[in-house]
Design a protein around this motif. Structure first.
Motif, PDB file in Angstrom:
ATOM      1  N   GLN A   1       0.731  -1.260  -0.066  1.00 15.37           N
ATOM      2  CA  GLN A   1      -0.016   0.087  -0.110  1.00 15.37           C
ATOM      3  C   GLN A   1       0.864   1.422   0.072  1.00 15.37           C
ATOM      4  OE1 GLN A   1      -3.104  -0.132   3.018  1.00 15.37           O
ATOM      5  NE2 GLN A   1      -3.316  -2.057   2.867  1.00 15.37           N
ATOM      6  N   CYS A   2       1.933   1.237   0.898  1.00 13.04           N
ATOM      7  CA  CYS A   2       2.885   2.335   0.829  1.00 13.04           C
ATOM      8  C   CYS A   2       3.613   2.647  -0.643  1.00 13.04           C
ATOM      9  CB  CYS A   2       3.896   1.997   1.923  1.00 13.04           C
ATOM     10  SG  CYS A   2       4.965   3.495   2.175  1.00 13.04           S
ATOM     11  N   GLU A   3       4.056   1.470  -1.056  1.00  9.96           N
ATOM     12  CA  GLU A   3       4.642   1.856  -2.577  1.00  9.96           C
ATOM     13  C   GLU A   3       3.777   2.187  -3.667  1.00  9.96           C
ATOM     14  OE1 GLU A   3       6.760  -2.016  -3.071  1.00  9.96           O
ATOM     15  OE2 GLU A   3       8.452  -1.335  -1.703  1.00  9.96           O
ATOM     16  N   ALA A   4       2.464   1.871  -3.468  1.00  7.82           N
ATOM     17  CA  ALA A   4       1.702   2.290  -4.327  1.00  7.82           C
ATOM     18  C   ALA A   4       1.303   3.761  -4.344  1.00  7.82           C
ATOM     19  CB  ALA A   4       0.154   1.459  -4.042  1.00  7.82           C
ATOM     20  N   GLN A   5       1.416   4.565  -3.520  1.00 11.72           N
ATOM     21  CA  GLN A   5       1.626   6.029  -3.211  1.00 11.72           C
ATOM     22  C   GLN A   5       2.693   6.436  -3.997  1.00 11.72           C
ATOM     23  OE1 GLN A   5       0.381   7.456   0.667  1.00 11.72           O
ATOM     24  NE2 GLN A   5      -0.024   5.260   1.156  1.00 11.72           N
ATOM     25  N   ASN A   6       3.849   5.747  -4.680  1.00  9.19           N
ATOM     26  CA  ASN A   6       4.806   6.642  -5.338  1.00  9.19           C
ATOM     27  C   ASN A   6       4.105   7.144  -6.676  1.00  9.19           C
ATOM     28  OD1 ASN A   6       6.585   5.895  -3.582  1.00  9.19           O
ATOM     29  ND2 ASN A   6       7.130   3.991  -4.412  1.00  9.19           N
ATOM     30  N   THR A   7       4.418   8.333  -7.011  1.00  9.64           N
ATOM     31  CA  THR A   7       3.932   8.912  -8.064  1.00  9.64           C
ATOM     32  C   THR A   7       4.723   9.962  -8.743  1.00  9.64           C
ATOM     33  OG1 THR A   7       2.842  10.805  -6.872  1.00  9.64           O
ATOM     34  CG2 THR A   7       1.493   8.901  -7.555  1.00  9.64           C
ATOM     35  N   THR A   8       4.777  10.134  -9.949  1.00 14.50           N
ATOM     36  CA  THR A   8       5.659  11.004 -10.458  1.00 14.50           C
ATOM     37  C   THR A   8       4.679  11.899 -11.946  1.00 14.50           C
ATOM     38  OG1 THR A   8       7.395   9.703 -10.753  1.00 14.50           O
ATOM     39  CG2 THR A   8       7.376  11.715 -12.085  1.00 14.50           C
TER      40      THR A   8
END
Length: 72
Positions: A54-61
């Motif tokens: 869930q945490c890694e899914a919040q990575n965005t660019t």
């Protein structure tokens, strides 16, 4: 007596196989052109593996803005 011990042993074994949900902190830092702008902690209550996902899914660019999240 043996029956009570058998039931207790089965109960203890069942509890040991359940996944424990805990509170984990997902810390997200937003960068603009490589410069850190803000850091936001989020609490995730789940198993460690699912909290990591869930945490890694919040990575965005988006354009020059990049958000990197890590589980603490």
């Amino acid at each position: 007596m043996k029956k009570v011990l058998s039931i207790a042993a089965v109960a203890a074994l069942a509890v040991s196989f359940t996944a424990c949900k805990k509170n984990y902190t997902c810390e997200c830092t937003t960068y603009e052109d490589g410069v850190p702008m803000a850091t936001t902690p989020n609490t995730i209550r789940d198993t460690k593996k699912k909290a990591q996902e869930q945490c890694e899914a919040q990575n965005t660019t988006v354009g020059s803005l990049k958000t990197e999240c890590t589980l603490k």
